[in-house]
Enzyme design. Structure first.
Site, short mmCIF file in Angstrom:
data_model
loop_
_atom_site.label_atom_id
_atom_site.label_comp_id
_atom_site.label_asym_id
_atom_site.label_seq_id
_atom_site.Cartn_x
_atom_site.Cartn_y
_atom_site.Cartn_z
N ASN A 63 -1.80 1.74 6.47
CA ASN A 63 -1.04 0.58 6.00
C ASN A 63 -0.83 -0.36 7.18
O ASN A 63 -0.56 0.09 8.29
CB ASN A 63 0.33 0.99 5.46
CG ASN A 63 0.26 1.64 4.10
OD1 ASN A 63 -0.79 1.68 3.48
ND2 ASN A 63 1.38 2.16 3.64
N GLY A 64 -0.90 -1.65 6.94
CA GLY A 64 -0.68 -2.62 8.01
C GLY A 64 -1.93 -3.41 8.32
O GLY A 64 -2.87 -3.48 7.52
N CYS A 101 0.82 -1.21 0.00
CA CYS A 101 0.00 0.00 0.00
C CYS A 101 0.86 1.26 0.00
O CYS A 101 2.04 1.23 0.29
CB CYS A 101 -0.95 0.05 1.19
SG CYS A 101 -1.88 -1.45 1.47
N LYS A 135 6.19 -11.64 -15.10
CA LYS A 135 5.92 -11.77 -13.67
C LYS A 135 4.73 -12.68 -13.40
O LYS A 135 4.75 -13.49 -12.49
CB LYS A 135 5.68 -10.38 -13.06
CG LYS A 135 5.51 -10.39 -11.54
CD LYS A 135 6.76 -10.88 -10.84
CE LYS A 135 6.63 -10.86 -9.35
NZ LYS A 135 7.75 -11.54 -8.68
N GLU A 162 14.80 -24.57 -5.82
CA GLU A 162 14.51 -23.15 -5.93
C GLU A 162 15.78 -22.35 -6.24
O GLU A 162 15.76 -21.41 -7.04
CB GLU A 162 13.85 -22.64 -4.65
CG GLU A 162 13.63 -21.14 -4.58
CD GLU A 162 12.74 -20.59 -5.67
OE1 GLU A 162 12.72 -19.35 -5.83
OE2 GLU A 162 12.06 -21.37 -6.38
N GLU A 218 17.00 -18.29 -13.97
CA GLU A 218 16.11 -17.20 -14.35
C GLU A 218 16.84 -15.92 -14.68
O GLU A 218 16.51 -15.24 -15.66
CB GLU A 218 15.12 -16.91 -13.21
CG GLU A 218 13.94 -17.85 -13.12
CD GLU A 218 13.03 -17.47 -11.98
OE1 GLU A 218 11.81 -17.35 -12.22
OE2 GLU A 218 13.49 -17.28 -10.84
N HIS A 278 23.24 -42.69 -9.90
CA HIS A 278 22.29 -43.32 -10.81
C HIS A 278 22.23 -42.61 -12.15
O HIS A 278 21.20 -42.64 -12.83
CB HIS A 278 20.90 -43.37 -10.16
CG HIS A 278 20.85 -44.22 -8.94
ND1 HIS A 278 20.86 -45.59 -8.98
CD2 HIS A 278 20.84 -43.89 -7.62
CE1 HIS A 278 20.83 -46.07 -7.74
NE2 HIS A 278 20.82 -45.06 -6.90
N TRP A 333 -3.65 -2.23 -1.18
CA TRP A 333 -3.34 -3.61 -1.55
C TRP A 333 -4.18 -4.47 -0.62
O TRP A 333 -3.91 -4.56 0.56
CB TRP A 333 -1.84 -3.88 -1.38
CG TRP A 333 -1.37 -5.23 -1.76
CD1 TRP A 333 -1.16 -6.29 -0.93
CD2 TRP A 333 -0.96 -5.68 -3.06
NE1 TRP A 333 -0.67 -7.36 -1.62
CE2 TRP A 333 -0.53 -7.02 -2.94
CE3 TRP A 333 -0.93 -5.09 -4.32
CZ2 TRP A 333 -0.08 -7.76 -4.02
CZ3 TRP A 333 -0.47 -5.83 -5.39
CH2 TRP A 333 -0.05 -7.15 -5.24
N LYS A 339 16.33 -19.94 -9.52
CA LYS A 339 16.71 -18.53 -9.43
C LYS A 339 17.92 -18.23 -10.30
O LYS A 339 17.97 -17.22 -11.00
CB LYS A 339 17.03 -18.14 -7.97
CG LYS A 339 15.82 -17.92 -7.12
CD LYS A 339 15.11 -16.64 -7.53
CE LYS A 339 13.62 -16.77 -7.36
NZ LYS A 339 12.92 -17.76 -8.11
N ARG A 342 4.67 -0.04 -5.88
CA ARG A 342 4.41 -0.90 -4.73
C ARG A 342 3.25 -1.85 -4.98
O ARG A 342 3.04 -2.80 -4.22
CB ARG A 342 4.11 -0.05 -3.50
CG ARG A 342 5.27 0.82 -3.06
CD ARG A 342 4.83 1.91 -2.09
NE ARG A 342 4.43 1.37 -0.80
CZ ARG A 342 5.23 1.23 0.24
NH1 ARG A 342 6.51 1.56 0.13
NH2 ARG A 342 4.79 0.77 1.37
#
Length: 610
Positions: free
Chosen positions: A100-101, A2, A605, A482, A489, A505, A74, A486, A27
């Protein structure tokens, strides 16, 4: 998460607010609104969607005045809509708030206010604040705000106005960022520096538990208890682009550093006050349903799939129920065995991933209860799922996901603990022990980020290679998948992640002299076996860097070329720490190769087509 802007002065307030909100668009948001003191009183305009929608509303009926507050929302409580947009007011529309929060105890406060006759129009936690301020107002807006926040638990950055005192703007910070901008005959508030950079470069940064009272000609700083404080003014020399990145060179690096906050935000409001249990007050998945479950399917794509690998292992360990992980693009086409006793968990950062949305609908068609873990409350997946656990990581701008992944891990841990409570598969003592360890994760990540230079040095070593391998066992294998993704990417280095025990193997054939191998060694129950696997690749000429706990570094250096240490936590929680150096490795390797870190080639994205 936000954006907040506030202004008091002689400029056209509407223009200042809208331009400030535009500087915070990076944001992410799903609605926007402003409140302005006009000759007719406090007036509000707000709209779902982009700022352009709000601007269209204001074309024919501009809000002209000398003070105001604005917000890009948001969604966290309540879907995106005009009604749920900020600013929020009390029933008399004499008080206005942007926030915000999260107000953790908003439900009990809302119920109390309803009993006292206050009427609510939105689904948000923020509307509670406006009613509290109105209730406590006795001629002094500062004291009313102080009394209101004394009832509140959670995180909040606030901008507050009242029609009764149009010469004042009140700002409060508690665990959510807020700055004050200082001008000549005018002053500003903002949730981030870019919002006010066109008007002033002189700022105060509020700390937690502090507030400010702004007029045109002065700013008073005080604690939320009312004790006045002094603060050194800071002069900002950033350009606008640098300011949007919080001073970091790239959004990805900024988002890596935002992970401690994302951990705290995702846990906030979901752990009981005594820290002994997990609470999900809005979850529709009943305790009876949880007890009747026979299996769980976790369905996702890319980074979210990798988070599900860790999450599934954690749930199996905590709840003792079979968990199956599926790539969303394959889920429908293998005719999965779904029954009404199956819980299907779909995971998506954006909540718009086409393959995951299709899997969700397949699960619904077969009678399953679907729970979504997503970062966007008003997304298609969030709307279509039976339940949503919002990760509250805040918007991610960089294409390569970092804080969304780790926030998804936190959500999985919380869900696993909650289900273990309901099914009685873990003792109260063990659940409290895991929660305590989780609450230490943010500080542990911060300690790792302070030592990023060691990762940078190794990344620069491997940047000239075209092939690289990751190995690990158990949860370490899930994490290196992961890490490998990364690196591929954003650095474009070909990398593969292998279960270390599977090397003999077939994949040992790929190991040759000098090839980099990154070994994750954090799971004590398979440590000796992983060391044996490391020796297998070393014997064939690999250059091995290990990531492990400090207590194992000395012994591992007998078998590897280099070692990095991470803080110690429970084995199940270690992925929330061990992935951080792998994120930094990808970032610094991409940087060394001169790549566009935030916008890697060929990638988007949000993948909204199958």
């Amino acid at each position: 998460m936000c954006g907040i802007v506030g202004y008091i002065g002689k400029r056209d307030t509407q223009t200042v607010l809208i331009e400030g909100l535009k500087k915070l668009e990076y944001r992410g948001y799903d609605s926007a609104g402003i409140a302005v003191f006009t000759p007719e009183g406090l007036q509000i305009a707000k709209s779902i969607g982009r700022l352009a929608n709000l601007e269209s509303k204001l074309e024919n009926t501009p809000l002209v005045g000398s003070a105001g507050i604005g917000h890009t929302r948001w969604a966290t409580h309540g879907k995106p809509s005009d009604v749920n947009s900020h600013p929020h007011t009390d029933h008399s529309q004499k008080f206005s708030v942007v926030h915000n929060g999260i107000v953790e105890n908003y439900l009990e406060l809302k119920e109390e206010l309803i009993r006292q006759g206050y009427e609510f129009v939105s689904e948000t936690d923020t509307e509670v604040i406006s009613h509290l301020v109105a209730r406590e107002y006795e001629g002094d807006i500062v004291k009313a705000v102080q009394k209101a926040i004394s009832y509140m638990r959670g995180a909040f950055a606030l901008g507050v106005l009242t029609e009764y005192e149009p010469n004042k703007l009140v700002a409060v910070r508690q665990a959510s960022p807020l700055i004050i901008g200082l001008g000549e005959g005018e002053n500003f508030i903002g949730s981030d520096i870019p919002a006010i950079l066109n008007y002033t470069r002189n700022i105060y940064i509020l700390n937690d538990g502090e507030m400010a009272v702004l007029t045109e000609d002065a700013v008073e700083l005080m604690t939320i208890e009312g004790n006045f404080i002094s603060r050194e003014m800071i002069s900002v020399d950033w350009d606008t682009v640098t300011a949007e990145k919080g001073g970091f060179d790239h959004f990805m690096l900024k988002e890596i550093h935002e992970q401690p906050k994302a951990y705290r935000d995702t846990m906030r409001g979901r752990i009981s006050e005594n820290g002994g249990k997990v609470v999900f007050p809005d979850l529709k998945l009943t305790e009876e349903k949880i007890r009747s479950l026979s299996s769980i399917h976790i369905v996702a794509c890319g980074t979210a799939y990798n988070a599900g690998l860790v999450g599934g292992a954690a749930i199996e360990q905590l709840v003792r129920i079979p968990v199956m992980n599926d790539v969303a693009s394959e889920y429908r086409y293998r005719s999965p065995l779904i029954t009404p006793d199956t819980l299907v968990i779909v995971v998506s950062q954006s909540g718009e991933t086409a393959d995951t949305l299709a899997a969700l609908r397949e699960a619904h068609a077969n009678g399953a209860h679907v729970l979504a873990i997503t970062n966007v409350v008003g997304s298609s997946i969030a709307r279509d799922a039976d339940d949503v656990i919002a990760t509250l990581a805040g918007p991610e701008i960089a294409v390569a996901s970092t804080k969304a992944y780790t926030s998804q891990l936190i959500a999985f841990y919380l869900l696993g603990l909650y289900m273990a409570q309901v099914r009685g598969t873990q003792s109260e003592e063990e659940i409290a022990h895991v929660i305590a360890a989780m609450q230490s994760l943010p500080e542990q990540v911060e300690s790792m980020l302070e030592k990023a230079d060691a990762v940078k040095a190794y990344a620069e070593q491997i940047a000239g290679h075209e092939h690289l391998f990751f190995i690990g066992r158990g949860l370490d294998f899930s994490v290196v998948q992961e890490g490998s993704l990364k690196l591929k990417e954003i650095s474009y280095i070909h990398s593969e992640a292998y279960a270390a025990g599977e090397l003999k193997h077939g994949t040992l054939a790929l190991i040759e002299e000098g090839i980099p191998v990154i070994a994750l060694v954090t799971q004590d129950n398979v440590l000796e076996k992983t060391v044996s696997n490391i020796k297998e690749v070393k014997a064939r000429g690999a250059d091995v860097m290990a990531i492990t706990h400090e207590e194992h570094v000395a012994d591992l250096l007998k078998s590897v070329d280099q070692a990095l240490s991470i803080p110690k936590t429970l084995p199940m929680l270690t992925p929330a720490l061990s992935v951080v150096p792998l994120q930094l490795l990808a970032y610094y390797a991409a940087l060394a190769r001169g790549n566009d870190v935030d916008k890697p080639r060929n990638l988007a994205k949000s993948v909204t087509v199958e």
